[in-house]
Design a protein around this motif. Structure first.
Motif, PDB file in Angstrom:
ATOM      1  N   PHE A   1      -3.062 -62.719  13.027  1.00 30.89           N
ATOM      2  CA  PHE A   1      -2.848 -63.519  11.804  1.00 30.89           C
ATOM      3  C   PHE A   1      -3.624 -62.975  10.618  1.00 30.89           C
ATOM      4  CE2 PHE A   1      -6.723 -66.010  11.543  1.00 30.89           C
ATOM      5  CZ  PHE A   1      -7.070 -66.436  12.817  1.00 30.89           C
TER       6      PHE A   1
ATOM      7  N   HIS B   1       1.394 -66.251   9.429  1.00 33.91           N
ATOM      8  CA  HIS B   1      -0.066 -66.306   9.393  1.00 33.91           C
ATOM      9  C   HIS B   1      -0.572 -67.705   9.745  1.00 33.91           C
ATOM     10  CE1 HIS B   1      -3.621 -67.451   6.966  1.00 33.91           C
ATOM     11  NE2 HIS B   1      -4.131 -66.431   7.591  1.00 33.91           N
TER      12      HIS B   1
ATOM     13  N   LEU C   1     -11.738 -63.212  16.814  1.00 35.14           N
ATOM     14  CA  LEU C   1     -12.727 -64.288  16.681  1.00 35.14           C
ATOM     15  C   LEU C   1     -14.116 -63.800  17.051  1.00 35.14           C
ATOM     16  CD1 LEU C   1     -11.529 -67.742  17.974  1.00 35.14           C
ATOM     17  CD2 LEU C   1     -11.645 -66.863  15.660  1.00 35.14           C
TER      18      LEU C   1
ATOM     19  N   GLY D   1     -17.122 -63.775  14.549  1.00 38.33           N
ATOM     20  CA  GLY D   1     -18.212 -64.696  14.866  1.00 38.33           C
ATOM     21  C   GLY D   1     -19.562 -64.051  15.083  1.00 38.33           C
TER      22      GLY D   1
ATOM     23  N   LEU E   1     -26.088 -62.480   8.088  1.00 38.65           N
ATOM     24  CA  LEU E   1     -26.451 -63.525   7.118  1.00 38.65           C
ATOM     25  C   LEU E   1     -27.835 -64.100   7.441  1.00 38.65           C
ATOM     26  CD1 LEU E   1     -25.535 -65.461   4.776  1.00 38.65           C
ATOM     27  CD2 LEU E   1     -25.017 -67.085   6.585  1.00 38.65           C
TER      28      LEU E   1
ATOM     29  N   VAL F   1     -22.625 -60.870   2.352  1.00 41.20           N
ATOM     30  CA  VAL F   1     -22.499 -60.211   3.659  1.00 41.20           C
ATOM     31  C   VAL F   1     -21.230 -59.356   3.692  1.00 41.20           C
ATOM     32  CG1 VAL F   1     -22.254 -60.605   6.138  1.00 41.20           C
ATOM     33  CG2 VAL F   1     -23.752 -62.075   4.793  1.00 41.20           C
TER      34      VAL F   1
ATOM     35  N   VAL G   1     -13.052 -56.784   0.820  1.00 45.71           N
ATOM     36  CA  VAL G   1     -11.892 -57.117   1.648  1.00 45.71           C
ATOM     37  C   VAL G   1     -10.762 -56.156   1.254  1.00 45.71           C
ATOM     38  CG1 VAL G   1     -12.535 -59.537   1.963  1.00 45.71           C
ATOM     39  CG2 VAL G   1     -11.082 -58.930   0.055  1.00 45.71           C
TER      40      VAL G   1
ATOM     41  N   PHE H   1     -16.828 -66.350   1.395  1.00 38.65           N
ATOM     42  CA  PHE H   1     -15.953 -66.511   2.560  1.00 38.65           C
ATOM     43  C   PHE H   1     -14.509 -66.151   2.211  1.00 38.65           C
ATOM     44  CE2 PHE H   1     -19.239 -69.747   3.907  1.00 38.65           C
ATOM     45  CZ  PHE H   1     -19.661 -69.050   5.025  1.00 38.65           C
TER      46      PHE H   1
ATOM     47  N   PRO I   1      -5.169 -68.036   1.495  1.00 35.37           N
ATOM     48  CA  PRO I   1      -4.735 -68.235   2.875  1.00 35.37           C
ATOM     49  C   PRO I   1      -5.646 -67.579   3.919  1.00 35.37           C
ATOM     50  CG  PRO I   1      -2.944 -67.323   1.531  1.00 35.37           C
ATOM     51  CD  PRO I   1      -4.142 -67.422   0.646  1.00 35.37           C
ATOM     52  N   HIS I   2      -6.263 -66.447   3.562  1.00 38.95           N
ATOM     53  CA  HIS I   2      -7.081 -65.735   4.555  1.00 38.95           C
ATOM     54  C   HIS I   2      -8.568 -66.084   4.480  1.00 38.95           C
ATOM     55  CE1 HIS I   2      -3.926 -63.191   6.202  1.00 38.95           C
ATOM     56  NE2 HIS I   2      -3.458 -63.073   4.959  1.00 38.95           N
ATOM     57  N   ALA I   3      -8.918 -67.131   3.718  1.00 39.31           N
ATOM     58  CA  ALA I   3     -10.348 -67.489   3.633  1.00 39.31           C
ATOM     59  C   ALA I   3     -10.886 -67.718   5.041  1.00 39.31           C
ATOM     60  CB  ALA I   3     -10.507 -68.746   2.791  1.00 39.31           C
ATOM     61  N   CYS I   4     -12.166 -67.459   5.195  1.00 42.91           N
ATOM     62  CA  CYS I   4     -12.791 -67.441   6.528  1.00 42.91           C
ATOM     63  C   CYS I   4     -12.543 -68.728   7.318  1.00 42.91           C
ATOM     64  CB  CYS I   4     -14.288 -67.242   6.356  1.00 42.91           C
ATOM     65  SG  CYS I   4     -15.129 -67.138   7.924  1.00 42.91           S
TER      66      CYS I   4
ATOM     67  N   VAL J   1     -20.494 -71.290  10.288  1.00 43.71           N
ATOM     68  CA  VAL J   1     -21.556 -70.464   9.703  1.00 43.71           C
ATOM     69  C   VAL J   1     -22.574 -71.359   8.985  1.00 43.71           C
ATOM     70  CG1 VAL J   1     -22.073 -68.695   7.979  1.00 43.71           C
ATOM     71  CG2 VAL J   1     -19.991 -68.521   9.348  1.00 43.71           C
TER      72      VAL J   1
HETATM   73  C1  HEM Z   1     -21.747 -65.176   7.288  1.00 39.84           C
HETATM   74  C2  HEM Z   1     -20.685 -65.270   8.034  1.00 39.84           C
HETATM   75  C3  HEM Z   1     -19.292 -64.955   7.612  1.00 39.84           C
HETATM   76  C4  HEM Z   1     -18.825 -64.446   6.428  1.00 39.84           C
HETATM   77  C5  HEM Z   1     -19.621 -64.069   5.190  1.00 39.84           C
HETATM   78  C6  HEM Z   1     -17.384 -64.320   6.561  1.00 39.84           C
HETATM   79  C7  HEM Z   1     -16.553 -63.879   5.559  1.00 39.84           C
HETATM   80  C8  HEM Z   1     -15.173 -63.792   5.663  1.00 39.84           C
HETATM   81  C9  HEM Z   1     -14.302 -63.368   4.600  1.00 39.84           C
HETATM   82  C10 HEM Z   1     -14.746 -62.886   3.219  1.00 39.84           C
HETATM   83  C11 HEM Z   1     -13.033 -63.453   5.065  1.00 39.84           C
HETATM   84  C12 HEM Z   1     -11.753 -63.127   4.295  1.00 39.84           C
HETATM   85  C13 HEM Z   1     -11.236 -61.767   4.668  1.00 39.84           C
HETATM   86  C14 HEM Z   1     -10.029 -61.360   3.837  1.00 39.84           C
HETATM   87  O1  HEM Z   1      -9.661 -62.035   2.891  1.00 39.84           O
HETATM   88  O2  HEM Z   1      -9.446 -60.327   4.168  1.00 39.84           O
HETATM   89  C15 HEM Z   1     -13.097 -63.918   6.430  1.00 39.84           C
HETATM   90  C16 HEM Z   1     -12.004 -64.119   7.246  1.00 39.84           C
HETATM   91  C17 HEM Z   1     -12.118 -64.467   8.584  1.00 39.84           C
HETATM   92  N1  HEM Z   1     -13.245 -64.838   9.256  1.00 39.84           N
HETATM   93 FE1  HEM Z   1     -15.125 -64.897   8.506  1.00 39.84          FE
HETATM   94  N2  HEM Z   1     -17.018 -64.750   7.803  1.00 39.84           N
HETATM   95  C18 HEM Z   1     -18.139 -65.165   8.474  1.00 39.84           C
HETATM   96  C19 HEM Z   1     -18.197 -65.695   9.748  1.00 39.84           C
HETATM   97  C20 HEM Z   1     -17.112 -65.917  10.567  1.00 39.84           C
HETATM   98  C21 HEM Z   1     -17.150 -66.593  11.842  1.00 39.84           C
HETATM   99  C22 HEM Z   1     -18.391 -67.239  12.447  1.00 39.84           C
HETATM  100  C23 HEM Z   1     -15.895 -66.523  12.364  1.00 39.84           C
HETATM  101  C24 HEM Z   1     -15.339 -67.042  13.655  1.00 39.84           C
HETATM  102  C25 HEM Z   1     -15.952 -67.705  14.522  1.00 39.84           C
HETATM  103  C26 HEM Z   1     -15.058 -65.842  11.395  1.00 39.84           C
HETATM  104  C27 HEM Z   1     -13.725 -65.556  11.563  1.00 39.84           C
HETATM  105  C28 HEM Z   1     -12.908 -65.121  10.561  1.00 39.84           C
HETATM  106  C29 HEM Z   1     -11.476 -64.905  10.737  1.00 39.84           C
HETATM  107  C30 HEM Z   1     -10.692 -65.092  12.025  1.00 39.84           C
HETATM  108  C31 HEM Z   1     -10.975 -64.506   9.495  1.00 39.84           C
HETATM  109  C32 HEM Z   1      -9.514 -64.199   9.136  1.00 39.84           C
HETATM  110  C33 HEM Z   1      -8.906 -65.443   8.545  1.00 39.84           C
HETATM  111  C34 HEM Z   1      -7.447 -65.273   8.149  1.00 39.84           C
HETATM  112  O3  HEM Z   1      -6.983 -64.151   7.984  1.00 39.84           O
HETATM  113  O4  HEM Z   1      -6.773 -66.299   8.024  1.00 39.84           O
HETATM  114  N3  HEM Z   1     -15.836 -65.494  10.322  1.00 39.84           N
HETATM  115  N4  HEM Z   1     -14.427 -64.136   6.768  1.00 39.84           N
END
Ligand code: HEM
Length: 402
Positions: free
Chosen positions: A79, A87, A240, A244, A251, A289, A293, A346, A350-353, A359
């Protein structure tokens, strides 16, 4: 794809030690130069202004994920690489497990986990020893995501190592077409294959046992999961794990460094715990962090007065947008007292974390525990070494004394 004609250009080696040690002067310069800037050194465009980046990330039909990049990492279409509606359909398998209210139900378990990790840290610090936060406290996220996935305790280390090595694939984008970049990529892909194979075994176990009480079980028994190929199911578990582990690990390291360098702000939080939350948000804004992207222009993209040609690769720079002076006053100053405003650490749209609520909870619990146990800690080294990958940026080691 090199652009034709005259366009705003800044050729910067993203893997240089200057950029790695302190990417902010460069990121700020990109943001100041133009709404979109072409970097011939990596053949990618860069977008760093707050409004432009948000508009870009919101538009998942014209500004699409670099699907090939993710397909390569995970060996299947996930996704994170897909557009809506697919997605959302896939993301929804786990969306409820990461909602704010649900994540709060983990609080007691997480506090117990963090107490278990900080206990020995307290003892070592009380004896006057140095402790590396990255090797101790910052392992909380790896342990916790493993629990959410339902892994056995002795599998956690393997998962953490694979996730760390897989991050090299993002790092290889920074490195560009060098021998080191190729090696990081190859090692990352190998780790991904190993993780996917292991995830496959875990899925089989959940199916046989009829278990739905963890994230792997939810996928194993979801009707949407049934529509996926086995490679997609395995890849989603790797995704994931990757999300994760490393991000939150880094961070937490950044948090200890920033509050170590700002003892007055640390003392204020220790005295008034309602400041823990704003402090975590300021750390996410300021530390950045996720440096970049990756996106691809499905058609010509108008970003301000600049046109990014269809087919171009684009790096969105949340770290630059989070220091846009149009949004924040004196943005290069770390200030937990600033007026609360949403940041883009984050991502957005749609793709926000998916993991952001987790976290925040992890960081809040860890920070409270640090302030209970060793509020006056000192950083041993004034200069902190950062890894060579500012796409997922964090300290290599953070040694402290009490
Ligand atoms: C300090 C911790 C974290 C930061 C700064 C962070 C930041 C981000 C950012 C900026 C994106 C967007 C990526 C994009 O637009 O291409 C993202 C997506 C994502 N993050 Fe995080 N993340 C963190 C922790 C986590 C954790 C703990 C998990 C899961 C347990 C996680 C799972 C995901 C997933 C699966 C996506 C994709 C979402 C999508 O495409 O719908 N992240 N993250």
């Amino acid at each position: 794809m090199s652009p034709a004609g005259s366009v705003p250009t800044m050729s910067v080696d993203l893997a240089s030690s200057e950029v790695n040690n302190d990417p902010f002067p460069y990121l700020n310069a990109v943001r100041e130069e133009a709404p979109a800037v072409y970097n011939p050194a990596v053949d990618r465009w860069m977008v760093g202004r707050w409004d432009d980046l948000r508009a870009m990330l919101k538009d998942d039909q014209r500004c699409i994920q670099d699907a090939e990049f993710f397909d390569d990492i995970f060996g299947a279409r996930l996704f994170i690489a897909d557009q809506n509606p697919t997605h959302k359909e896939y993301r929804d398998i786990w969306a409820d497990s990461f909602r704010h209210g649900f994540v709060q139900t983990y609080r007691d378990e997480l506090e117990t986990l963090v107490d278990g990790i900080t206990g020995p840290v307290d003892v070592a610090l009380a004896k006057g020893e140095e402790v590396d936060i990255m090797a101790t406290l910052a392992s909380t996220p790896a342990l916790f995501i493993s629990r959410m996935l339902g892994l056995e305790e002795n599998d956690t280390d393997r998962f953490a190592t694979w996730a760390q090595t897989m991050n090299g694939i993002a790092g290889s984008v920074v490195e560009g077409p060098t021998e080191r970049g190729a090696r990081m990529r190859e090692e990352g892909l190998e780790a991904s294959r190993a993780m996917c194979a292991f995830a496959g075994e875990q899925l089989d176990q959940r199916r046989e046992a009829g278990r739905t009480d963890d994230l792997i079980g939810l996928l194993a028994h979801s009707p949407i999961g049934d529509e996926m190929t086995q490679a997609q199911r395995e890849g989603h578990i790797s995704l994931l794990t990757l999300g994760g582990h490393e991000t939150t690990h880094k961070l937490l390291g950044q948090m200890i460094v920033l509050l170590g360098r700002n003892p007055d702000q640390r003392a204020a939080i220790a005295a008034d715990r309602s400041l823990v939350r704003p402090a975590v948000e300021e750390i996410l804004r300021f530390a950045g962090v996720i440096g970049a992207v990756v996106r691809e222009a499905a058609e010509d993209l108008e970003i301000g007065e600049v046109t990014i040609p269809a087919g171009s690769q684009v790096l969105g720079l949340p770290t630059a947008a989070n220091r846009d002076p149009g949004r924040w006053e004196d943005p290069d100053r770390f200030d937990i007292f600033r007026e609360p405003k949403a940041h883009i650490g984050f991502g957005f749209g749609p793709h926000a974390c998916i993991g952001m609520n987790l976290v925040r909870l992890e960081a809040e619990i860890v920070l409270n525990r640090v302030l209970d146990g060793f509020p006056d800690y000192q950083l041993v080294e004034p200069q902190i070494e950062y890894g060579r990958n500012w796409f997922v940026r964090g300290p290599v080691a953070v040694n402290i004394t009490a």
